[in-house]
Write a protein that holds these residues in place. Sequence first.
Motif, short mmCIF file in Angstrom:
data_model
loop_
_atom_site.label_atom_id
_atom_site.label_comp_id
_atom_site.label_asym_id
_atom_site.label_seq_id
_atom_site.Cartn_x
_atom_site.Cartn_y
_atom_site.Cartn_z
N ILE A 1 -52.72 -41.17 90.84
CA ILE A 1 -53.98 -41.41 91.55
C ILE A 1 -55.06 -40.47 91.04
N SER A 2 -54.72 -39.22 90.83
CA SER A 2 -55.66 -38.24 90.30
C SER A 2 -56.14 -38.64 88.90
N GLU A 3 -55.20 -39.08 88.07
CA GLU A 3 -55.54 -39.52 86.71
C GLU A 3 -56.46 -40.73 86.74
N LEU A 4 -56.15 -41.69 87.58
CA LEU A 4 -56.99 -42.89 87.72
C LEU A 4 -58.39 -42.52 88.21
N ARG A 5 -58.44 -41.60 89.15
CA ARG A 5 -59.73 -41.14 89.69
C ARG A 5 -60.57 -40.48 88.59
N LYS A 6 -59.95 -39.62 87.77
CA LYS A 6 -60.66 -38.96 86.67
C LYS A 6 -61.17 -39.98 85.66
N ASN A 7 -60.34 -40.97 85.33
CA ASN A 7 -60.77 -42.02 84.39
C ASN A 7 -61.95 -42.80 84.94
N ARG A 8 -61.90 -43.13 86.23
CA ARG A 8 -63.00 -43.87 86.84
C ARG A 8 -64.28 -43.05 86.82
N ILE A 9 -64.19 -41.77 87.11
CA ILE A 9 -65.37 -40.90 87.10
C ILE A 9 -65.94 -40.80 85.69
N LEU A 10 -65.08 -40.66 84.68
CA LEU A 10 -65.55 -40.60 83.30
C LEU A 10 -66.27 -41.89 82.89
N LYS A 11 -65.71 -43.04 83.28
CA LYS A 11 -66.34 -44.32 82.96
C LYS A 11 -67.68 -44.45 83.67
N GLN A 12 -67.78 -43.99 84.89
CA GLN A 12 -69.04 -44.03 85.61
C GLN A 12 -70.09 -43.16 84.93
N LYS A 13 -69.70 -41.98 84.48
CA LYS A 13 -70.64 -41.10 83.79
C LYS A 13 -71.11 -41.72 82.48
N GLU A 14 -70.20 -42.32 81.72
CA GLU A 14 -70.59 -42.99 80.48
C GLU A 14 -71.57 -44.12 80.76
N HIS A 15 -71.28 -44.88 81.78
CA HIS A 15 -72.15 -46.00 82.16
C HIS A 15 -73.54 -45.48 82.58
N GLN A 16 -73.58 -44.40 83.33
CA GLN A 16 -74.85 -43.82 83.75
C GLN A 16 -75.66 -43.32 82.56
#
Length: 161
Positions: free
Chosen positions: A11-26
């Motif tokens: 869950i922590s790994e998935l959360r980190k991946n999601r945050i990284l993708k959001q930052k890239e998108h931003q």
Amino acid sequence: MEEAQDSPQIISELRKNRILKQKEHQEFNRARAFDKDRFVESGIVTEQDITGLCSRIKRRKHATDEDLRKLSNAFLQSEANISAFMKITGAINIVVKEFTGNDRAQRLLAAQCLCNLSLGDEVCCSKIATFAGSYLMIFLIHSNDNSLSVSSREKLSFCQF
């Protein structure tokens, strides 16, 4: 029992991946918005376009908002565009005329155009200083126009006179 301990890590790994993708998108959207605000959709402007535009504004003795935007963006694209503009006698006079006119929006666009024109060589900058230097200084000192943002004031203050 190990599966229960792995599950928070997953869950922590998935959360980190999601945050990284959001930052890239931003970052991507921020860059796209910056480019949209900075450049007009007119695309690349060539020296021939500059020559045609200058002859049109000289003939009409007036530069429209769109003309000033195209010139301003063309000066950012290439120093060759600046040289082509400076070779045309009387073109800078029209921009200075628009800068000293009564229309506030037109004055601001002409100031932006002159500031971007100052990205040229020292001969170009000396011509700008000769034709518009005193007007630009008065504009900076006495400007209380709310549409003149801090970033525009900074751009104008860095013109190379």
